[in-house]
Write an enzyme that holds these catalytic residues in place. Structure first.
Site, mmCIF file in Angstrom:
data_model
loop_
_atom_site.group_PDB
_atom_site.id
_atom_site.type_symbol
_atom_site.label_atom_id
_atom_site.label_comp_id
_atom_site.label_asym_id
_atom_site.label_seq_id
_atom_site.Cartn_x
_atom_site.Cartn_y
_atom_site.Cartn_z
ATOM 1 C CB SER A 84 -48.443 -24.700 32.980
ATOM 2 O OG SER A 84 -49.460 -25.563 32.506
ATOM 3 C CD GLU A 110 -3.102 -0.799 0.194
ATOM 4 O OE1 GLU A 110 -3.153 0.319 -0.366
ATOM 5 O OE2 GLU A 110 -3.900 -1.718 -0.069
#
Length: 684
Positions: free
Chosen positions: A365, A94
């Site tokens: 329940s 780069e």
């Protein structure tokens, strides 16, 4: 002679003046340049794009997510925490002159201009790492003159305000590596399941090649492209002298071990909780979407990172990733209402719907404890109140309507008490109870406990036929865990802006006593039996190493376990989005999720018994007669009562003589109960 000497002086004057002008221009240029440099130096850089995102912080103050498009918190790492091989690979491919240029590679720029003129196109660029960083932090990627001028300005400022190592560190923490991974640490963890400091040469070269085209060079998308790019990076490292040709060839021959994409998720933890908080702050706390996206807010929450991790791991372990079966888990600290963990589904990337907030699922329940609490608090019933568990046709609404429930598997137990009914989840006992105390009274109790979903006052309310969200259920059971005190769920504690100014502070909640502590404790003792022999939660009792109370619930389409310890109240739901029926295997997943989560979330917390409040007494009871057990009774069970509701007669069904209870007898039994619990959970 005088005239002859005068002519040369006239010729020298224009040259002298030109020199003065040029010198003046030079001085002015130097002054202007100095002023410009001073201006750039003293002018602050703009707020970086990543700094504008608001952050979600957990209960320890650590950033766990951002309100950005990716939602990922920054995985920042120091330069010393990055493999030197990755650093060299990045510089080689780069910006080879990074440590030599002032932010701009003038030779590279000139070379790029010549190449572009030759091809009459923008074939080659010459952006340095600093220029790329400036663009990523502060600018868009549009190709305009204004943007390029701003890029030059910000590049110069970065070079003036930071040294080279700092710029390189920022770059490696900001650059995009594809698939939602920003920064080298995130990329290393995502692709190779290791920190950036441990990357090999082959791995470093492959990662260094991705930023040029995160999609095109992704090893997940195009492995051939990634490998070819890796070779280019390795050759660049050889050209710069960072590695030898032999090292490059060896690295190129290595088959890198990628983390399988179906197992790596580069996931944000607490994704559903983040969305829940987004809704809270924008709809209730007067924070706009713009502030959330661009205001750089710090949102301090109640989320416990250990509990959240335990929740996500339990869900991942117990749920089949290939099945359409969904789940939800939400856990609250009953002592202060803080939401400690929230999982709204099996896989956030595939389904963002938060099932923890869904008010469309029947609790089954798991609703029964709310009804039984109403019965106990009313003093109309106790833990030894008896009903006959048998097929029954109930009449209600002045005998104008009928209701005929059944037990699971058509299993009926005959004469049973409330403790036995809770453990076995008996439906006949439950409907008898709701008809005795009244469904309107049950609705009112549920409302006091924090259930805002509409409830229908009919006999089937006892069996949980009115839909309620997991968050509501966890909050309601927190009332039981805190001895009857109600504190609304809290997720956000504080919000500050980018300057640290306080925008919101959660009000201190003292809690409301919605039911007497003794009633809540009596029910808690009975609900502990759900995880004991004969209880519906006994399958996971071996996983629980601490006192825990809870209730299972199963309907045709939903499976639940809602339970609590003194520190956490947790609701777990399992079911299908399309409302299709669950099978027996599906229905068994909620309990293990609950058990594993609870133990893992509290592994650093010593087990604690539920504290015994005032106005509670306990005594040994003959389960057949419901009277105080004497020495002749073959069976005895220790039961707790609100003081004044305990039986006052001894059993005489087994040959013993009738006698009345003494006041001090129940007090002694209470002490024995506490000691029994202590030995059970701390000694045995």
């Amino acid at each position: 002679m005088a005239g002859h000497n005068h002519k040369p002086n006239k010729r020298k004057r224009p040259l002298f003046r030109l020199t003065i002008v040029l010198f003046g221009l030079l001085v002015l240029s130097l002054i202007a340049g100095g002023v410009m440099l001073a201006y750039l130096y003293i002018t602050p850089l703009p707020v970086a794009e990543t700094q504008r995102y608001s952050r979600l912080l957990d209960s320890r103050g650590d950033v766990i997510a951002t309100f950005s498009s990716s939602g990922h918190p920054p995985e920042r790492v120091l330069l010393e925490g990055i493999s030197p091989l990755l650093i060299k690979a990045t510089l080689a491919v780069e910006d080879r002159k990074f440590y030599d240029h002032p932010g701009f590679d003038l030779k590279g720029m000139a070379r790029a201009v010549l190449v572009n003129l030759e091809h009459m196109d923008s074939k080659q660029g010459a952006s340095t790492l600093t220029q790329q960083l400036a663009r990523n932090l502060y600018l868009s990627h549009e190709k305009t003159l204004v943007r390029k001028l701003k890029e030059a300005k910000f590049t110069a400022q970065l070079e003036m305000k930071y040294d080279k190592d700092e710029i390189l560190e920022m770059y490696l923490n900001e650059i995009y590596y594809g698939h939602g991974a920003y920064g080298i640490e995130s990329a290393a963890l995502m692709y190779f399941d290791k920190p950036a400091k441990d990357l090999s040469l082959a791995e470093s070269a492959m990662l260094a090649g991705i930023p040029k085209g995160p999609t095109y060079y992704s090893p997940y998308n195009h492995m051939d492209n990634a490998v070819n790019r890796q070779k280019i990076v390795l050759n660049a490292m050889v050209e710069t002298g960072f590695i030898t040709r032999a090292e490059a060839d060896k690295a190129a021959s290595v088959n890198v071990a990628l983390q399988p994409q179906d197992r790596q998720q580069n996931k944000v933890i607490a994704s559903f909780f983040r969305d829940y908080v987004r809704g809270l702050v924008t709809k209730q706390l007067n924070i706009t979407e713009e502030q959330l996206e661009q205001g750089g807010l710090n949102i301090y929450t109640t989320l416990d990172p250990q509990a959240q991790k335990a929740a996500e791991e339990a869900v991942e372990k117990e749920m089949d990733s290939k099945s359409e079966l969904e789940t939800a888990l939400v856990s609250i600290d009953p002592r202060n209402g803080h939401i400690k963990a929230m999982v709204g589904g099996k896989n956030y990337r595939e389904n963002q719907y938060n099932h923890a907030l869904a008010k469309t699922r029947q609790p089954g329940s798991t609703f029964k404890p709310i009804m039984y609490l109403t019965a106990i608090a009313s003093r109309q019933m106790t833990g030894i109140s008896m009903f006959n568990s048998q097929p029954t046709l109930f009449h209600y609404d002045n005998n104008r309507k009928t209701y005929q429930p059944s037990n699971f598997g058509d299993k009926y137990l005959g004469e049973i008490n409330m403790r036995q009914a809770i453990a076995a989840s008996d439906n006949i006992y439950a409907v008898n109870t709701v008809l005795q105390i009244g469904p309107e009274e049950v609705k009112e109790m549920a409302k006091k406990m924090g259930i805002s979903s509409p409830l229908e006052a009919v006999p089937s309310l006892a069996l949980g036929t009115s839909p309620i969200s997991p968050l509501e259920m966890a909050s309601a059971f927190a009332v039981l865990a805190s001895n009857g005190q109600r504190i609304p769920p809290i997720a956000v504690l504080r919000i500050t802006d980018v300057t640290g100014r306080n925008l919101y502070t959660a009000p201190e909640e003292k809690g409301e006593q919605v039911v007497e502590p003794a009633a809540a404790y009596v029910l808690t003792r009975m609900m502990e039996g759900v995880f004991e022999t004969g209880g519906t939660g006994r399958r996971v009792s071996s996983l629980m190493k601490r006192p825990v109370a809870g209730k299972t619930g199963t309907t045709d389409t939903d499976a639940w376990l809602v339970g609590y310890t003194p520190e956490l109240s947790t609701a777990v739901w399992v079911g299908y989005d399309k409302g299709r029926q669950i099978n027996s295997t599906d229905s068994r997943r909620a309990a293990p999720i609950f058990a594993q989560f609870t133990e893992k979330a509290l592994e650093s917390v010593p087990p604690k018994i539920f504290p015994i409040p005032e106005n509670v007494v306990s005594a040994y009871i003959d389960p057949k007669t419901g009277k105080l057990a004497d020495t002749e009774c073959p069976e005895k069970s220790l039961e707790v009562f609100i003081k004044g509701t305990e039986p006052v007669e001894y059993c005489d069904a087994h040959g013993g003589k009738q006698k009345s209870v003494k006041p001090e007898d129940t007090v002694k039994q209470e002490e024995r109960s506490w000691w029994s619990d202590f030995k059970r959970w701390w000694v045995e």
